[in-house]
Write an enzyme that holds these catalytic residues in place. Sequence first.
Site, PDB file in Angstrom:
ATOM      1  N   GLU A   1      50.894  62.280   9.462  1.00  0.00           N
ATOM      2  CA  GLU A   1      49.726  62.707  10.222  1.00  0.00           C
ATOM      3  C   GLU A   1      48.388  62.288   9.619  1.00  0.00           C
ATOM      4  OE1 GLU A   1      49.680  64.523  13.225  1.00  0.00           O
ATOM      5  OE2 GLU A   1      51.781  63.941  13.203  1.00  0.00           O
TER       6      GLU A   1
ATOM      7  N   SER B   1      82.021 121.560  30.351  1.00  0.00           N
ATOM      8  CA  SER B   1      82.308 122.564  29.324  1.00  0.00           C
ATOM      9  C   SER B   1      81.647 122.272  27.991  1.00  0.00           C
ATOM     10  CB  SER B   1      83.823 122.689  29.132  1.00  0.00           C
ATOM     11  OG  SER B   1      84.421 123.240  30.291  1.00  0.00           O
TER      12      SER B   1
END
Length: 814
Positions: free
Chosen positions: A90, A477
């Site tokens: 770069e 229950s």
Amino acid sequence: MSRLLRTSHILAWLFLTGASLAAILIASFYLYLRPGLPSVEQLTDIKLQTPLRVYSADNRLIAEFGEKRRAPITIEQIPTIQLHAYLAAEDSNFYQHMGVDFKGLLRAAIELVTTGHIQSGGSTITMQVAKNYFLSRDRTFIRKFNEILLAIQIERELDKNQILELYLNKIYLGNRAYGLQAAAQVYYNLDVNELSLAQMAMLAGLPKAPSAYNPLANPERALIRRNWILGRMKELGYITEDAYRLASAAPLTAEYNAPDTQVDADYVAEMARADMVQRFGEAAYSDGYSVTLTVNSANQQAATTALRHGLEAYDQRHGFRGPIGQIANPDRPVDELSRELGMYPRLEELYPAVVRTVSDENNQVELLARSLGPVTMSLDDMKWARRHRSENSTGPAPTKPSDVLAAGDVVYVTPKITDDTETVPATQVLLTQLPEVQGALISLNAKTGAIEALAGGYSFSQSKYNRATQATRQPGSSFKPFLYLSALERGLTPATVFNDAPIVFDDSEQETSWRPENSSGRFYGPTRLREALYKSRNLVSIRLLRDIGIPYTLDYIDTLGIPTNNMQRDLSLALGSGLLTPMDVARGFAVIANGGFDVQPYLVQEIRDSNNEVIYQAPSVILCESPCQLDDIPPSTSDAANIRVAHRLADERSVYILHSMLRDVVRRGTGRRALALGRTDIGGKTGTTNEQRDTWFSGFNYNVATTAWVGFDQPTPMGRGEYGGTTALPVWLEYMTTALDNSPSAMMPQPNGIVSVRIDPVTGERARPGQEGAIFELFKEEEAPAPLEPLSTTNGGSLDSNGGTPSSLPQELF
């Protein structure tokens, strides 16, 4: 003056005039644009968009949320050779220029004039930092001029290494990877310091065009770009000839690596995500928060697996519903079939597969499975697949493969696993199907309320609906322990006798009658409350509620923190006809488990920001008797401001007696399957609603409370024989086998004011001295039955205070 000299003067004046005009133009641009340029100081304050990460209590990654995968690192953590790769690709003059490479810009301008478009760009790394952090990506001269000015400004205020570090943490490198470290993990599943030279060069080639040079999307162009960078590195003296030769000959090894989650906990992850968004808004996805949850990875995985196993077991008991689709001409090439199979999703360990051939002669089926390729299945691998007829009926057992499958059928399969958990050859699979039934499991630390495990359904990818926290169902229950605790607080005892006999309630307005029954359809006469609870006698519970009163019961349950807004205001409340979520039930059982203290379930233990600073810590929980004094808080607690005081909600003696009664549910009642744990500290309660639409089991010891629920999302009968003890309890049991592994017995200490008295098992009254068949029962001291006159003292021995001789006292309650 010669003509040549005169021409030179004219050219000189023209040049000076042009330079002056250029300078004026540049100065004008600068004066116009300078006020709009951001301060470079902002660079040090910018938060890189880093995803939200969710971890288990033992630091295993559960999930990652956010559009951008990023893992910021410092320049000291990056190998020098990797830095050289980016400089070669770069900006090889990065450490020499002032932020702008004027030669590069001139070259880009010439390219624009001669070709009509820019090829090289001419941007330095500093200019890319300016663009990536502050500017748009518009390709305009104004933006480029801003970029140049800002790059010069950045170079004046930051050193080169700071700039390079900002660049390597910001750049986009394809596949949602932002920054070097994220790219190393996405493409190679490695940290940046573990990459080879070839891999480093590959990553360095991505900033120019992440799509064009992506090794996954375009491996040929990526390879050319990689080798060009390696050549540049050699020219610049960064690597040797030998290193260049070896690296340029290396094969491409990149492949996509999704975030390496280590715990199967999607429902928990979604709860954490929603919590973080509620706290921080959309910033939760990008500001780099990490969240540590209360769930342990081993327990969480056990919960997920146990629930899936339980739902699959129920589903297979009720038969095979047939293929999920058809594919014509299954003898076509594999590539063609694979494309069509792509229409069918994979769910967890269920792989869609198309049947290619069925051989009754060899008892074998050949299939093509998505992600697995060609596989085979024997008759034994589908023996369960009786045809489903209804919730109560299946067809005959298959005797040959064609009884179950035909060529072209699309079905789900799962890899075959041996008993020693090693996978047999990958070509062998089992026939499976996606369960229609659903369920949930929640496990809470009974002392603190911390969620230790949670599973909200079979598959989060199939359904995001979290049944653990969102499904309001009848508890059946499993509600009875709360009713019985309210009765114990009202002054009743485990020895109180109620008549288990038929009862009819007429509704004159509706002209109907309600005739409740026990699940067995039988009636058992006078029954003590202890026996009524562990045998889950419905008629006793109804008479008990009628005796203590519905308003009192609802008020008491409300004080326990159990929501009553969706509960019936009639006697059906005794049978659990109200609506509660599995989390509500689990929380109520945690209150029972810990001896009666308030429980507030929580999931988030700790939150850290992008700097790894703790910004939230869950409060420490202190169990405190009421009225609670500050002096009761241990001095060892470091942060008194970060404490949640859990107040007492129920009399500890009532809770202790209830513990004993619920342990009998496991020892001799409907929860006997839990005895497989081989522990004496487990209590619990099954629950089954009318027509087996909801099935439950909630069990606990002094430290942990866990609830399992199984049922259909749209309440539907589950079939004869499907009760809490047969559907929900196996899920609970498989999970608790892991959760309680190697943990010592944990039983509630006996509080003061509890006495053990021998009673008549029929009447519940105190046994006469010497009475045969008498049993021990627990009572609050002031509620113990009064002594009776002895029948005889023929042995001449002295009687103990409970009405029996010391040598003959039984050690059990029964």
